[in-house]
Motif scaffolding. Structure first.
Motif, PDB file in Angstrom:
ATOM      1  N   UNK A  16      21.678 -33.755  -6.277  1.00  0.00           N
ATOM      2  CA  UNK A  16      20.529 -33.113  -5.648  1.00  0.00           C
ATOM      3  C   UNK A  16      20.915 -32.425  -4.342  1.00  0.00           C
ATOM      4  N   UNK A  17      21.733 -33.057  -3.538  1.00  0.00           N
ATOM      5  CA  UNK A  17      22.138 -32.469  -2.261  1.00  0.00           C
ATOM      6  C   UNK A  17      22.848 -31.140  -2.441  1.00  0.00           C
ATOM      7  N   UNK A  18      23.747 -31.086  -3.401  1.00  0.00           N
ATOM      8  CA  UNK A  18      24.464 -29.848  -3.687  1.00  0.00           C
ATOM      9  C   UNK A  18      23.505 -28.780  -4.196  1.00  0.00           C
ATOM     10  N   UNK A  19      22.598 -29.163  -5.077  1.00  0.00           N
ATOM     11  CA  UNK A  19      21.627 -28.216  -5.637  1.00  0.00           C
ATOM     12  C   UNK A  19      20.722 -27.674  -4.535  1.00  0.00           C
ATOM     13  N   UNK A  20      20.275 -28.536  -3.646  1.00  0.00           N
ATOM     14  CA  UNK A  20      19.442 -28.091  -2.521  1.00  0.00           C
ATOM     15  C   UNK A  20      20.186 -27.064  -1.682  1.00  0.00           C
ATOM     16  N   UNK A  21      21.436 -27.337  -1.405  1.00  0.00           N
ATOM     17  CA  UNK A  21      22.242 -26.440  -0.582  1.00  0.00           C
ATOM     18  C   UNK A  21      22.478 -25.094  -1.280  1.00  0.00           C
ATOM     19  N   UNK A  22      22.731 -25.134  -2.572  1.00  0.00           N
ATOM     20  CA  UNK A  22      23.039 -23.910  -3.304  1.00  0.00           C
ATOM     21  C   UNK A  22      21.797 -23.053  -3.574  1.00  0.00           C
ATOM     22  N   UNK A  23      20.632 -23.688  -3.727  1.00  0.00           N
ATOM     23  CA  UNK A  23      19.421 -22.945  -4.087  1.00  0.00           C
ATOM     24  C   UNK A  23      18.522 -22.635  -2.896  1.00  0.00           C
ATOM     25  N   UNK A  24      18.644 -23.434  -1.834  1.00  0.00           N
ATOM     26  CA  UNK A  24      17.722 -23.283  -0.706  1.00  0.00           C
ATOM     27  C   UNK A  24      16.375 -23.928  -0.954  1.00  0.00           C
ATOM     28  N   UNK A  25      16.249 -24.649  -2.063  1.00  0.00           N
ATOM     29  CA  UNK A  25      14.998 -25.328  -2.400  1.00  0.00           C
ATOM     30  C   UNK A  25      14.984 -26.733  -1.798  1.00  0.00           C
ATOM     31  N   UNK A  26      13.801 -27.252  -1.593  1.00  0.00           N
ATOM     32  CA  UNK A  26      13.683 -28.628  -1.115  1.00  0.00           C
ATOM     33  C   UNK A  26      13.780 -29.590  -2.294  1.00  0.00           C
ATOM     34  N   UNK A  27      14.059 -30.841  -1.991  1.00  0.00           N
ATOM     35  CA  UNK A  27      14.102 -31.863  -3.039  1.00  0.00           C
ATOM     36  C   UNK A  27      12.752 -31.948  -3.740  1.00  0.00           C
ATOM     37  N   UNK A  28      11.681 -31.832  -2.975  1.00  0.00           N
ATOM     38  CA  UNK A  28      10.338 -31.894  -3.559  1.00  0.00           C
ATOM     39  C   UNK A  28      10.105 -30.751  -4.552  1.00  0.00           C
ATOM     40  N   UNK A  29      10.542 -29.536  -4.202  1.00  0.00           N
ATOM     41  CA  UNK A  29      10.393 -28.404  -5.117  1.00  0.00           C
ATOM     42  C   UNK A  29      11.163 -28.649  -6.410  1.00  0.00           C
ATOM     43  N   UNK A  30      12.378 -29.119  -6.285  1.00  0.00           N
ATOM     44  CA  UNK A  30      13.225 -29.357  -7.464  1.00  0.00           C
ATOM     45  C   UNK A  30      12.600 -30.429  -8.354  1.00  0.00           C
ATOM     46  N   UNK A  31      12.110 -31.502  -7.751  1.00  0.00           N
ATOM     47  CA  UNK A  31      11.459 -32.561  -8.529  1.00  0.00           C
ATOM     48  C   UNK A  31      10.171 -32.058  -9.183  1.00  0.00           C
ATOM     49  N   UNK A  32       9.450 -31.195  -8.481  1.00  0.00           N
ATOM     50  CA  UNK A  32       8.228 -30.611  -9.033  1.00  0.00           C
ATOM     51  C   UNK A  32       8.558 -29.794 -10.284  1.00  0.00           C
ATOM     52  N   UNK A  33       9.617 -28.997 -10.235  1.00  0.00           N
ATOM     53  CA  UNK A  33      10.019 -28.203 -11.391  1.00  0.00           C
ATOM     54  C   UNK A  33      10.419 -29.104 -12.550  1.00  0.00           C
ATOM     55  N   UNK A  34      11.012 -30.240 -12.233  1.00  0.00           N
ATOM     56  CA  UNK A  34      11.345 -31.214 -13.276  1.00  0.00           C
ATOM     57  C   UNK A  34      10.068 -31.810 -13.863  1.00  0.00           C
ATOM     58  N   UNK A  35       9.115 -32.177 -13.005  1.00  0.00           N
ATOM     59  CA  UNK A  35       7.837 -32.730 -13.475  1.00  0.00           C
ATOM     60  C   UNK A  35       7.110 -31.752 -14.392  1.00  0.00           C
ATOM     61  N   UNK A  36       7.220 -30.474 -14.111  1.00  0.00           N
ATOM     62  CA  UNK A  36       6.570 -29.428 -14.901  1.00  0.00           C
ATOM     63  C   UNK A  36       7.372 -29.053 -16.142  1.00  0.00           C
TER      64      UNK A  36
END
Length: 87
Positions: A16-36
């Motif tokens: 998650x940390x690497x993904x946040x850094x590479x995308x500029x997204x927050x952990x909450x945004x990434x988890x939201x996309x997973x929830x959806x």
């Protein structure tokens, strides 16, 4: 060579940390996309989410579409449509 590139891009090895850094997204945004059900990380034995380069590209694309005002249901339909046309 193309086959190696595809397998390389689909390896779910990034945290998650690497993904946040590479995308500029927050952990909450990434988890939201997973929830959806827009992105599907794998889980390690300890429960850590693991993402691929393909997931990162997808997350960036999703975020761009949401910024344009496209609803997550439409994005999900588009993603599933793209996946169906590839196979």
């Amino acid at each position: 060579m193309e086959e190696n590139k595809l397998s390389f891009e689909s390896k779910k090895i990034m945290t998650m940390g690497t993904v946040k850094e590479m995308t500029g997204l927050s952990e909450r945004q990434i988890r939201y996309y997973e929830e959806k059900k827009l992105v599907f990380p794998e889980r390690s034995s300890s429960g850590t989410r693991k993402y691929s380069l393909s997931d990162i590209k997808l997350l960036i694309n999703i975020a761009e579409q949401i910024r344009k005002g496209i609803h997550t249901d439409m994005i999900r339909d588009q993603i599933h449509g793209e996946n169906l046309s590839i196979t």
